[in-house]
Scaffold this motif. Structure first.
Motif, PDB file in Angstrom:
ATOM      1  N   ARG A  10       0.698  -1.326   0.066  1.00 21.04           N
ATOM      2  CA  ARG A  10       0.030  -0.102  -0.009  1.00 21.04           C
ATOM      3  C   ARG A  10       0.751   1.268   0.161  1.00 21.04           C
ATOM      4  O   ARG A  10       2.047   1.339   0.522  1.00 21.04           O
ATOM      5  N   HIS A  11       0.304   2.229  -0.462  1.00 24.06           N
ATOM      6  CA  HIS A  11       0.968   3.559  -0.546  1.00 24.06           C
ATOM      7  C   HIS A  11       1.148   4.259   0.807  1.00 24.06           C
ATOM      8  O   HIS A  11       0.017   3.973   1.333  1.00 24.06           O
ATOM      9  N   SER A  12       2.116   4.869   1.058  1.00 26.39           N
ATOM     10  CA  SER A  12       2.337   5.586   2.229  1.00 26.39           C
ATOM     11  C   SER A  12       1.329   6.327   2.576  1.00 26.39           C
ATOM     12  O   SER A  12       0.784   7.453   1.659  1.00 26.39           O
ATOM     13  N   VAL A  13       1.076   6.980   3.758  1.00 26.64           N
ATOM     14  CA  VAL A  13       0.109   8.145   4.107  1.00 26.64           C
ATOM     15  C   VAL A  13       0.730   9.507   3.172  1.00 26.64           C
ATOM     16  O   VAL A  13      -0.147  10.143   2.665  1.00 26.64           O
ATOM     17  N   ILE A  14       1.867   9.595   3.216  1.00 23.61           N
ATOM     18  CA  ILE A  14       2.715  10.876   2.619  1.00 23.61           C
ATOM     19  C   ILE A  14       2.194  10.767   1.156  1.00 23.61           C
ATOM     20  O   ILE A  14       1.813  11.966   0.501  1.00 23.61           O
ATOM     21  N   PHE A  53      -4.082   8.829  -9.611  1.00 24.67           N
ATOM     22  CA  PHE A  53      -3.689   8.085  -8.446  1.00 24.67           C
ATOM     23  C   PHE A  53      -4.504   6.849  -8.272  1.00 24.67           C
ATOM     24  O   PHE A  53      -4.113   5.830  -8.217  1.00 24.67           O
ATOM     25  N   GLY A  54      -5.816   7.078  -8.261  1.00 27.28           N
ATOM     26  CA  GLY A  54      -6.750   6.174  -7.984  1.00 27.28           C
ATOM     27  C   GLY A  54      -6.607   4.993  -9.125  1.00 27.28           C
ATOM     28  O   GLY A  54      -6.924   3.900  -8.629  1.00 27.28           O
ATOM     29  N   MET A  59      -4.725  -0.349 -10.818  1.00 33.12           N
ATOM     30  CA  MET A  59      -4.177  -1.196 -11.764  1.00 33.12           C
ATOM     31  C   MET A  59      -2.874  -2.031 -11.470  1.00 33.12           C
ATOM     32  O   MET A  59      -2.620  -3.161 -11.648  1.00 33.12           O
ATOM     33  N   LYS A  60      -2.306  -1.269 -10.190  1.00 36.30           N
ATOM     34  CA  LYS A  60      -1.177  -2.151  -9.648  1.00 36.30           C
ATOM     35  C   LYS A  60      -1.604  -3.007  -8.361  1.00 36.30           C
ATOM     36  O   LYS A  60      -1.033  -4.189  -8.550  1.00 36.30           O
TER      37      LYS A  60
END
Length: 233
Positions: A10-14, A53-54, A59-60
């Motif tokens: 998962r992507h970081s909060v930042i 980004f969504g 896709m990732k």
């Protein structure tokens, strides 16, 4: 180890804040003047960041859920309402409707086999659900835990209704200029920027309160420790 390798990162909060709040806010507040992008292009480019980004995240990870879809629709509605230069009241209604829909769905899910509280708080990604279920059966406290889950659901639903109320108030207070103007775009950017401290933080505190309540109930009803409840790596 194999489980961790197969789990999408998962992507970081930042990173989330950067693409969903910080960059769109800067574009709308600093580049919406006629000397730069102008009102229309600033809205299009600013909303392109959370939208792209969504899509990239989906896709990732190849994972989608109703909340991600609602967020996607929310961005499209914001762009459509702004570009069509509709009254700001529509933005306020839209801002309130998304969390309100989730809150209602959370309450309705109590009467289905798939209560959303298990998606928000009681899920295998952070909690040893099978271990807890076994301990509840062993102590004959399954019915009492169901009551605790119901109470936690009310708290979670309240957090979304609180978000809906704050969203509506924030939009009504900030969006005062005519749509299609640089001032309106800047106000939209300010609303996006303030959404985190004004809306996300209070609602997160309520959600954490629901989690704290649920954990205390689990400890009480199962005699399990904190380390036995959470997946701590």
């Amino acid at each position: 180890m194999p489980d961790q390798a197969n789990t999408p990162q998962r992507h970081s909060v930042i990173v989330n804040l950067l693409f969903n709040i910080i960059v769109p806010t800067l574009i709308l507040t600093k580049l919406s003047g006629d000397a730069y992008l102008g009102p229309r292009y600033s809205i299009v480019i600013a909303l392109a960041f959370p939208l792209s980004f969504g899509i990239y995240d989906f896709m990732k990870s190849r994972r989608a859920n109703a909340f991600a879809i609602l967020g996607f629709i929310s961005v499209l509605l914001t762009g459509g309402i702004s570009l069509l230069e509709l009254d700001a009241e529509y933005i306020a209604i839209k801002e309130a409707s998304i969390p309100a829909i989730i809150g209602i769905a959370t309450l309705v899910s109590l009467y289905t086999p798939y209560p959303l509280i298990k998606t928000f708080l009681f899920n295998d990604e952070v909690i040893y659900t099978e271990k807890i279920s076994s301990a509840l059966q062993e102590h004959n406290n399954a019915s009492m835990f169901d009551a605790a889950l119901r109470n936690a659901t009310y708290l979670v639903a309240f957090s979304f209704f609180l978000s809906a109320t704050l969203n509506y108030i924030l939009a009504k207070v900030l969006l005062v200029s005519p749509p299609g103007t640089a001032e309106y775009s800047a106000e939209l950017g300010k609303m996006t920027g303030l959404s985190f401290p004004v809306i996300a933080l209070p609602c997160t505190l309520v959600m954490l309160g629901a989690l704290f309540y649920l954990v205390k109930q689990i400890e009480k009803l199962t005699a399990l420790s904190f380390d036995d409840i959470f997946r701590i790596h």
